[in-house]
Design an enzyme around this catalytic site. Structure first.
Site, PDB file in Angstrom:
ATOM      1  N   LYS A 241       3.123  20.351 -27.395  1.00 22.42           N
ATOM      2  CA  LYS A 241       4.413  20.211 -27.645  1.00 22.42           C
ATOM      3  C   LYS A 241       5.170  21.525 -26.918  1.00 22.42           C
ATOM      4  O   LYS A 241       5.521  22.278 -27.787  1.00 22.42           O
ATOM      5  CB  LYS A 241       4.527  20.129 -29.103  1.00 22.42           C
ATOM      6  CG  LYS A 241       5.570  19.250 -29.476  1.00 22.42           C
ATOM      7  CD  LYS A 241       5.530  18.737 -30.927  1.00 22.42           C
ATOM      8  CE  LYS A 241       6.860  18.550 -31.446  1.00 22.42           C
ATOM      9  NZ  LYS A 241       7.741  17.423 -30.932  1.00 22.42           N
TER      10      LYS A 241
HETATM   11  N1  PMP Z   1       5.876  11.872 -29.112  1.00 21.73           N
HETATM   12  C1  PMP Z   1       6.452  12.943 -29.001  1.00 21.73           C
HETATM   13  C2  PMP Z   1       7.161  13.281 -27.620  1.00 21.73           C
HETATM   14  C3  PMP Z   1       7.147  13.519 -29.976  1.00 21.73           C
HETATM   15  O1  PMP Z   1       8.056  14.390 -29.814  1.00 21.73           O
HETATM   16  C4  PMP Z   1       6.803  13.489 -31.202  1.00 21.73           C
HETATM   17  C5  PMP Z   1       7.532  13.904 -32.445  1.00 21.73           C
HETATM   18  N2  PMP Z   1       6.710  15.273 -32.982  1.00 21.73           N
HETATM   19  C6  PMP Z   1       5.765  12.331 -31.415  1.00 21.73           C
HETATM   20  C7  PMP Z   1       5.453  11.616 -30.384  1.00 21.73           C
HETATM   21  C8  PMP Z   1       5.318  12.010 -32.830  1.00 21.73           C
HETATM   22  O2  PMP Z   1       4.447  13.149 -33.463  1.00 21.73           O
HETATM   23  P1  PMP Z   1       4.331  13.546 -34.663  1.00 21.73           P
HETATM   24  O3  PMP Z   1       4.081  12.172 -35.453  1.00 21.73           O
HETATM   25  O4  PMP Z   1       3.047  14.578 -34.800  1.00 21.73           O
HETATM   26  O5  PMP Z   1       5.538  14.077 -35.108  1.00 21.73           O
END
Ligand code: PMP
Length: 307
Positions: A155
């Site tokens: 991320k």
């Molecule tokens: N894809 C992207 C590109 C994101 O930024 C997020 C948000 N974190 C998600 C998917 C969903 O991930 P999570 O459920 O871990 O928040």
């Protein structure tokens, strides 16, 4: 009310939490982060942080990819998070943003030979997307990042320029959210959400090797679907499957569980939020607010853990 942040090893007032204009992470996007939700539960007079450990495990993995050496352990990160949230004293849902970043103040684009640091802050946050109705989504004209460009598995702050391009295009074109296709034309995810479609009672979502973030909500929803006896398949999804799906929904920490009722001017199913989406969405909110005993270990009470 005063708000606090953790910066350069100390918890300090938010208004004093500033970094230099020459910080490498600011100049080049060389940082990785998490978005974690804390849910205010009035009966407990406390905030429950959802799947904090899994978020920090993912953050530590992002650090590996970005050549960042974490100076805090998983346990220390969790405790620190609870301390900052407790000190803020919010009595509403919050969003927590921890960031590991390249802190050296220097020009020069690289990952090695630079200092690393960690910061954290938390702000009140209600719905990120409007959950009172189904969303209208648009397949983006922007292609998604791929693993050999900037890996979405990490991320990384810099990745979010791709997301911002797609989301802004969608909003300016009158939609609520964007759906990314990969460079080979398969469905990836939303701008900051994973995506599921439902076809004949089966949930389908792209696999983790399809240039997506390995979402924690995605994993949560897979568990919950299994509890409800709903089959889940991880496989590539064609663009045209979006147009013939019975139901479509986005999932993510910010977006939570957001049904989509229109894509590229085509109604999804009946055009109303479908029965599987409704059932899973309700179950999801029960789980994150600590109402399901089976998943209580996913919900960390801030007060208890901060001490
Ligand atoms: N894809 C992207 C590109 C994101 O930024 C997020 C948000 N974190 C998600 C998917 C969903 O991930 P999570 O459920 O871990 O928040």
């Amino acid at each position: 009310m005063s708000r606090f942040a953790y910066l350069k090893g100390r918890i300090i007032p938010m208004e004093e939490a500033k970094i230099s204009v020459a910080t490498h992470a600011f100049l080049y996007g060389t940082a990785c982060f998490e978005g974690i939700r804390g849910y205010w539960v009035p009966e407990k007079d406390d905030i429950l942080i959802f799947r904090m450990k899994e978020h920090y495990e993912r953050l530590l993995n992002s650090c590996r990819i970005l050549r960042i050496t974490p100076m805090l352990s998983l346990e220390e990160l969790c405790r620190l998070t609870c301390r900052v949230v407790a000190k803020n004293g919010d009595k509403e849902d919050v969003y927590i943003r921890p960031v590991f970043y390249k802190s050296t103040e220097a020009i020069g684009v690289k990952l090695t030979g630079l200092d690393d640091d960690f910061l954290l802050f938390a702000v009140p946050m209600g719905e990120y997307l409007d959950l009172s109705k189904g969303l209208r989504a648009k397949v983006s004209s922007w292609r998604h990042l791929e693993d050999n460009a900037i890996p979405m598995r990490a991320k990384i702050n810099g990745c979010y320029v791709n997301a911002a391009l797609a989301k802004s295009e969608a909003l300016e074109d009158g939609y609520d959210e964007a759906i990314f296709l990969s460079s080979d034309g398969h469905v990836c995810e939303g701008s900051a959400e994973n995506i599921f479609i439902v076809r004949r009672g089966t949930l389908i979502t792209p696999p983790v090797h399809a240039d997506i973030l390995e979402g924690i909500t995605r994993d949560t929803v897979i568990h919950l679907a299994q509890d409800l006896g709903l089959p889940v398949v991880e496989r590539l999804i064609d663009r045209s499957e979006l147009y013939v799906a019975d139901e479509v929904f986005f999932v993510g920490t910010g977006a939570q569980f957001s049904p989509v009722t229109e894509i590229d001017h085509r109604q999804v199913g009946s055009g109303e939020i479908g029965p599987i989406s409704k059932e899973l969405q309700k179950y999801y909110f029960d789980v994150v607010r600590g109402r399901v005993d089976k998943y209580s270990s996913w919900c960390t009470p801030v007060k208890e853990y901060a001490d």
